[in-house]
Design a protein around this motif. Structure first.
Motif, PDB file in Angstrom:
ATOM      1  N   SER A   1      47.221  37.687  40.678  1.00 39.79           N
ATOM      2  CA  SER A   1      46.962  39.061  41.142  1.00 39.79           C
ATOM      3  C   SER A   1      45.923  39.738  40.260  1.00 39.79           C
ATOM      4  O   SER A   1      45.528  39.212  39.211  1.00 39.79           O
ATOM      5  CB  SER A   1      48.265  39.883  41.119  1.00 39.79           C
ATOM      6  OG  SER A   1      48.743  39.974  39.784  1.00 39.79           O
TER       7      SER A   1
ATOM      8  N   ILE B   1      43.359  41.359  37.922  1.00 37.85           N
ATOM      9  CA  ILE B   1      42.233  40.854  37.127  1.00 37.85           C
ATOM     10  C   ILE B   1      42.218  39.323  37.143  1.00 37.85           C
ATOM     11  O   ILE B   1      41.158  38.702  37.287  1.00 37.85           O
ATOM     12  CB  ILE B   1      42.335  41.384  35.672  1.00 37.85           C
ATOM     13  CG1 ILE B   1      42.222  42.908  35.668  1.00 37.85           C
ATOM     14  CG2 ILE B   1      41.267  40.758  34.786  1.00 37.85           C
ATOM     15  CD1 ILE B   1      42.635  43.567  34.341  1.00 37.85           C
TER      16      ILE B   1
ATOM     17  N   ASP C   1      55.658  30.369  32.727  1.00 40.07           N
ATOM     18  CA  ASP C   1      56.040  31.679  32.182  1.00 40.07           C
ATOM     19  C   ASP C   1      55.477  31.728  30.763  1.00 40.07           C
ATOM     20  O   ASP C   1      55.888  30.934  29.903  1.00 40.07           O
ATOM     21  CB  ASP C   1      57.568  31.796  32.175  1.00 40.07           C
ATOM     22  CG  ASP C   1      58.041  33.128  31.616  1.00 40.07           C
ATOM     23  OD1 ASP C   1      57.267  33.795  30.889  1.00 40.07           O
ATOM     24  OD2 ASP C   1      59.189  33.497  31.899  1.00 40.07           O
ATOM     25  N   VAL C   2      54.535  32.641  30.515  1.00 43.09           N
ATOM     26  CA  VAL C   2      53.846  32.631  29.209  1.00 43.09           C
ATOM     27  C   VAL C   2      54.748  33.028  28.043  1.00 43.09           C
ATOM     28  O   VAL C   2      54.379  32.839  26.884  1.00 43.09           O
ATOM     29  CB  VAL C   2      52.572  33.525  29.197  1.00 43.09           C
ATOM     30  CG1 VAL C   2      51.544  33.029  30.195  1.00 43.09           C
ATOM     31  CG2 VAL C   2      52.908  34.996  29.424  1.00 43.09           C
TER      32      VAL C   2
ATOM     33  N   ASN D   1      45.485  36.248  30.198  1.00 45.53           N
ATOM     34  CA  ASN D   1      45.384  37.482  30.976  1.00 45.53           C
ATOM     35  C   ASN D   1      46.753  38.036  31.365  1.00 45.53           C
ATOM     36  O   ASN D   1      46.892  39.245  31.566  1.00 45.53           O
ATOM     37  CB  ASN D   1      44.552  37.183  32.243  1.00 45.53           C
ATOM     38  CG  ASN D   1      44.690  38.269  33.284  1.00 45.53           C
ATOM     39  OD1 ASN D   1      44.135  39.359  33.137  1.00 45.53           O
ATOM     40  ND2 ASN D   1      45.462  38.003  34.340  1.00 45.53           N
TER      41      ASN D   1
ATOM     42  N   ALA E   1      42.955  42.028  26.642  1.00 44.40           N
ATOM     43  CA  ALA E   1      43.808  42.971  25.888  1.00 44.40           C
ATOM     44  C   ALA E   1      43.819  44.284  26.664  1.00 44.40           C
ATOM     45  O   ALA E   1      44.182  44.320  27.834  1.00 44.40           O
ATOM     46  CB  ALA E   1      43.277  43.121  24.481  1.00 44.40           C
TER      47      ALA E   1
ATOM     48  N   TYR F   1      53.697  48.687  24.454  1.00 43.67           N
ATOM     49  CA  TYR F   1      52.489  48.090  25.062  1.00 43.67           C
ATOM     50  C   TYR F   1      51.304  48.249  24.111  1.00 43.67           C
ATOM     51  O   TYR F   1      50.552  47.299  23.866  1.00 43.67           O
ATOM     52  CB  TYR F   1      52.218  48.768  26.403  1.00 43.67           C
ATOM     53  CG  TYR F   1      51.007  48.243  27.171  1.00 43.67           C
ATOM     54  CD1 TYR F   1      51.070  47.019  27.839  1.00 43.67           C
ATOM     55  CD2 TYR F   1      49.824  48.973  27.258  1.00 43.67           C
ATOM     56  CE1 TYR F   1      49.978  46.536  28.566  1.00 43.67           C
ATOM     57  CE2 TYR F   1      48.730  48.504  27.982  1.00 43.67           C
ATOM     58  CZ  TYR F   1      48.810  47.280  28.629  1.00 43.67           C
ATOM     59  OH  TYR F   1      47.721  46.811  29.347  1.00 43.67           O
TER      60      TYR F   1
ATOM     61  N   LYS G   1      49.272  45.218  22.362  1.00 43.88           N
ATOM     62  CA  LYS G   1      47.837  45.000  22.599  1.00 43.88           C
ATOM     63  C   LYS G   1      47.039  45.118  21.282  1.00 43.88           C
ATOM     64  O   LYS G   1      46.043  44.414  21.102  1.00 43.88           O
ATOM     65  CB  LYS G   1      47.308  45.971  23.656  1.00 43.88           C
ATOM     66  CG  LYS G   1      47.863  45.695  25.074  1.00 43.88           C
ATOM     67  CD  LYS G   1      47.427  44.341  25.631  1.00 43.88           C
ATOM     68  CE  LYS G   1      47.764  44.181  27.106  1.00 43.88           C
ATOM     69  NZ  LYS G   1      47.389  42.866  27.649  1.00 43.88           N
TER      70      LYS G   1
ATOM     71  N   GLY H   1      39.731  49.857  30.164  1.00 43.78           N
ATOM     72  CA  GLY H   1      40.500  51.060  30.467  1.00 43.78           C
ATOM     73  C   GLY H   1      41.290  50.796  31.744  1.00 43.78           C
ATOM     74  O   GLY H   1      41.448  49.640  32.151  1.00 43.78           O
TER      75      GLY H   1
ATOM     76  N   VAL I   1      42.289  49.822  35.229  1.00 45.29           N
ATOM     77  CA  VAL I   1      41.586  48.963  36.179  1.00 45.29           C
ATOM     78  C   VAL I   1      42.217  49.132  37.566  1.00 45.29           C
ATOM     79  O   VAL I   1      43.429  49.365  37.677  1.00 45.29           O
ATOM     80  CB  VAL I   1      41.682  47.478  35.741  1.00 45.29           C
ATOM     81  CG1 VAL I   1      40.823  46.591  36.629  1.00 45.29           C
ATOM     82  CG2 VAL I   1      41.282  47.315  34.276  1.00 45.29           C
TER      83      VAL I   1
ATOM     84  N   THR J   1      43.953  47.789  39.893  1.00 47.56           N
ATOM     85  CA  THR J   1      44.825  46.644  40.220  1.00 47.56           C
ATOM     86  C   THR J   1      46.226  47.161  40.532  1.00 47.56           C
ATOM     87  O   THR J   1      46.533  48.345  40.368  1.00 47.56           O
ATOM     88  CB  THR J   1      44.950  45.645  39.042  1.00 47.56           C
ATOM     89  OG1 THR J   1      45.673  46.286  37.982  1.00 47.56           O
ATOM     90  CG2 THR J   1      43.601  45.166  38.545  1.00 47.56           C
TER      91      THR J   1
ATOM     92  N   THR K   1      47.930  49.336  37.864  1.00 48.34           N
ATOM     93  CA  THR K   1      47.607  50.766  37.887  1.00 48.34           C
ATOM     94  C   THR K   1      48.286  51.450  39.074  1.00 48.34           C
ATOM     95  O   THR K   1      48.753  52.592  38.953  1.00 48.34           O
ATOM     96  CB  THR K   1      46.073  50.950  37.914  1.00 48.34           C
ATOM     97  OG1 THR K   1      45.553  50.377  36.703  1.00 48.34           O
ATOM     98  CG2 THR K   1      45.673  52.405  37.981  1.00 48.34           C
TER      99      THR K   1
ATOM    100  N   ARG L   1      51.165  50.704  40.148  1.00 51.68           N
ATOM    101  CA  ARG L   1      52.546  50.935  39.698  1.00 51.68           C
ATOM    102  C   ARG L   1      52.597  52.131  38.746  1.00 51.68           C
ATOM    103  O   ARG L   1      53.539  52.925  38.793  1.00 51.68           O
ATOM    104  CB  ARG L   1      53.108  49.677  39.015  1.00 51.68           C
ATOM    105  CG  ARG L   1      53.459  48.557  39.990  1.00 51.68           C
ATOM    106  CD  ARG L   1      54.260  47.444  39.308  1.00 51.68           C
ATOM    107  NE  ARG L   1      53.487  46.696  38.334  1.00 51.68           N
ATOM    108  CZ  ARG L   1      52.721  45.636  38.636  1.00 51.68           C
ATOM    109  NH1 ARG L   1      52.641  45.200  39.866  1.00 51.68           N
ATOM    110  NH2 ARG L   1      52.056  45.008  37.681  1.00 51.68           N
TER     111      ARG L   1
END
Ligand code: NAD
Length: 245
Positions: free
Chosen positions: A15, A17, A57-58, A80, A129, A143, A147, A174, A176, A178, A181, A183
């Motif tokens: 999804s 980016i 799953d990272v 990402n 990031a 968050y 980051k 900043g 984005v 997607t 944002t 949400r």
């Protein structure tokens, strides 16, 4: 840009980016592997871009190790995958703290480490990031902390691999355009009663350009970081936020 012969692995590729990175790196000629938790969502991007989708799953060490074993050596690794959660600091639970550090920071650590282990001579390692890795914002302390950690991790690893043909950089966007944002807008509306335009304006006003960043702007920068011209760009946290931060 010709990235033919290079394999690019992108986490969170289903999804936003990540999906656009898959599009851009495939267009630049790279063989693209996208990874994430939801195979159905990854499948849609895979069909559109020709990318190979692998479930991972990272936050899970064994899962990230399996991911790279299945993907094969990757010249380009892009961490990402991420998530953003908001709460007033005093009401932030330990579980929220762990969740934010897990996906954003530990996820990047595991992706970088496993990617680097099998990186051939030449390589490019990139973290998506955030501008929140360079300055503070209220109500998103875990968050922001995670980051900032990603930016620190990037700078440290960049020095460790500097004598090799490998660079490590972080892109710091900043807000984005997607799902993430979307949400955030929904969350602001639910908490404040603002309408959609007002809630979106509350986010865009943090940018001197008063707009959202498009995913393709991030992709173009990431593709450029993979060029020979960018070989001197190492250990940098590149702000892509219209002048913010
Ligand atoms: P998004 O929610 O569309 O994408 C995040 C992706 O990561 C999703 O596909 C999600 O399924 C995946 N993911 C989450 N947890 C995972 C896990 N444990 N393992 C594997 N995959 C997982 O949002 P996006 O805006 O495309 O975000 C991509 C990156 O960009 C994130 O790291 C985010 O923090 C960063 N970023 C986003 C914005 C923004 O405004 N949207 C701004 C700056 C930075």
């Amino acid at each position: 840009m010709n990235l033919a012969g290079k394999r690019a692995l992108i986490t969170g590729g289903g999804s936003g980016i990540g999906a656009d990175l898959a599009r851009g790196f495939a267009a630049a000629g790279a063989e693209v592997v996208i990874a994430g938790r939801r195979l159905d969502v990854l499948g849609v991007v895979a069909r559109k871009t020709g990318a190979r989708a692998i479930q991972a799953d990272v936050t899970d060490e064994a899962s990230v190790m399996r991911l790279f074993a299945e993907a094969g050596p990757c010249e380009i690794v892009i961490a990402n995958a991420g998530a953003a959660d908001s709460a007033p600091f005093g009401k932030t639970s330990l579980a929220q703290w762990h969740a934010m550090l897990g996906v954003n920071l530990t996820g990047t650590f595991l992706t970088f480490r496993e990617g680097l282990k099998q990186m051939p001579g030449w390589g490019r390692i990139i973290a998506i990031a955030s501008i929140a890795g360079l300055r503070g914002y209220p109500y998103v302390a875990p968050y922001v902390a995670a980051k900032h950690g990603v930016v620190g991790l990037t700078k440290a690893l960049a020095l460790e691999v500097a004598k090799r043909e490998i660079t490590v950089n972080a892109i710091c966007p900043g807000y984005v355009a997607t799902e993430m944002t979307e949400r955030s807008v929904a969350n602001i509306r639910a908490k404040t009663g603002m309408d959609e335009a007002e809630a979106l304006a509350a986010l865009t006003k943090t940018s001197p350009q008063n707009r959202l960043i498009e995913p393709s702007e991030i992709t173009s920068l990431a593709v450029w970081l993979c060029s020979e011209d960018a070989r001197g760009m190492n250990g940098q946290a590149l702000s892509l936020a219209g002048g913010e931060g």
